[in-house]
Motif scaffolding. Sequence first.
Motif, mmCIF file in Angstrom:
data_model
loop_
_atom_site.group_PDB
_atom_site.id
_atom_site.type_symbol
_atom_site.label_atom_id
_atom_site.label_comp_id
_atom_site.label_asym_id
_atom_site.label_seq_id
_atom_site.Cartn_x
_atom_site.Cartn_y
_atom_site.Cartn_z
ATOM 1 N N UNK A 38 0.822 -1.210 0.000
ATOM 2 C CA UNK A 38 0.000 0.000 0.000
ATOM 3 C C UNK A 38 0.857 1.262 0.000
ATOM 4 N N UNK A 39 2.023 1.196 0.619
ATOM 5 C CA UNK A 39 2.880 2.394 0.714
ATOM 6 C C UNK A 39 3.794 2.568 -0.490
ATOM 7 N N UNK A 40 4.012 1.515 -1.250
ATOM 8 C CA UNK A 40 4.852 1.632 -2.449
ATOM 9 C C UNK A 40 3.951 1.476 -3.660
ATOM 10 N N UNK A 41 4.047 0.363 -4.331
ATOM 11 C CA UNK A 41 3.156 0.071 -5.452
ATOM 12 C C UNK A 41 3.083 -1.435 -5.618
ATOM 13 N N UNK A 42 2.030 -1.892 -6.255
ATOM 14 C CA UNK A 42 1.902 -3.327 -6.473
ATOM 15 C C UNK A 42 3.011 -3.825 -7.396
ATOM 16 N N UNK A 43 3.414 -3.008 -8.360
ATOM 17 C CA UNK A 43 4.485 -3.408 -9.275
ATOM 18 C C UNK A 43 5.791 -3.651 -8.525
ATOM 19 N N UNK A 44 6.183 -2.676 -7.719
ATOM 20 C CA UNK A 44 7.442 -2.790 -6.975
ATOM 21 C C UNK A 44 7.364 -3.923 -5.963
ATOM 22 N N UNK A 45 6.237 -4.033 -5.292
ATOM 23 C CA UNK A 45 6.056 -5.102 -4.312
ATOM 24 C C UNK A 45 6.179 -6.476 -4.965
ATOM 25 N N UNK A 46 5.546 -6.646 -6.104
ATOM 26 C CA UNK A 46 5.585 -7.924 -6.806
ATOM 27 C C UNK A 46 6.991 -8.232 -7.291
ATOM 28 N N UNK A 47 7.665 -7.247 -7.821
ATOM 29 C CA UNK A 47 9.032 -7.443 -8.298
ATOM 30 C C UNK A 47 9.975 -7.816 -7.151
ATOM 31 N N UNK A 48 9.932 -7.067 -6.066
ATOM 32 C CA UNK A 48 10.814 -7.343 -4.931
ATOM 33 C C UNK A 48 10.493 -8.687 -4.283
ATOM 34 N N UNK A 49 9.212 -9.021 -4.224
ATOM 35 C CA UNK A 49 8.849 -10.300 -3.612
ATOM 36 C C UNK A 49 9.274 -11.477 -4.485
ATOM 37 N N UNK A 50 9.235 -11.332 -5.791
ATOM 38 C CA UNK A 50 9.738 -12.393 -6.666
ATOM 39 C C UNK A 50 11.240 -12.575 -6.488
ATOM 40 N N UNK A 51 11.955 -11.463 -6.361
ATOM 41 C CA UNK A 51 13.398 -11.556 -6.108
ATOM 42 C C UNK A 51 13.657 -12.199 -4.745
#
Length: 168
Positions: A38-51
């Motif tokens: 919620x504080x960043x973005x779904x795109x960044x969250x998804x990318x970082x979580x995949x990494x």
Amino acid sequence: SGNNNNNNNNAQVLLGIFFASKDICQMTFAPLAGLLTARTSSHLSLLLSLLGLALATLLFADATTFRGLLFARGAQGAASAAVLCGGMSLIAETHEGRLRGRAMGAAQTGLALGLLCGPLIGGLSFERLGRVRTFRLAAAILGANALGMVGLMGLGSGEGEAEMVSLQ
């Protein structure tokens, strides 16, 4: 014989702890993952979580002790929570209300398919490649997925703003 039963019971308890650790970490980390998304973005969250999931998978490749495997399993649970939060958030951002349920259902069906096929594919890979190469291959696939996301979502260029899918 009595000592053998104790060893079997201890092994079963440790195995139970091992399997439960992913879900415990996933459940514990999910609220934090939601807050970070919620504080960043779904795109960044998804990318970082995949990494993060790729790194957890690499931990499995190199783990040689129960503690190492347990840590890898917990990291896998935390990253999994973040993937789910980021993914569902991305669907919510990009699909109009009438399509959102269908899109989330499709995503959950894909998850279920992965849970059904993953052990089979992993077992076959383990048989042919061994433990270390199997986990490294899985981590490489996750890394390739993350790179594909960067390309598809334009995360490096500022083009990755979500566009709403509508019925019009």
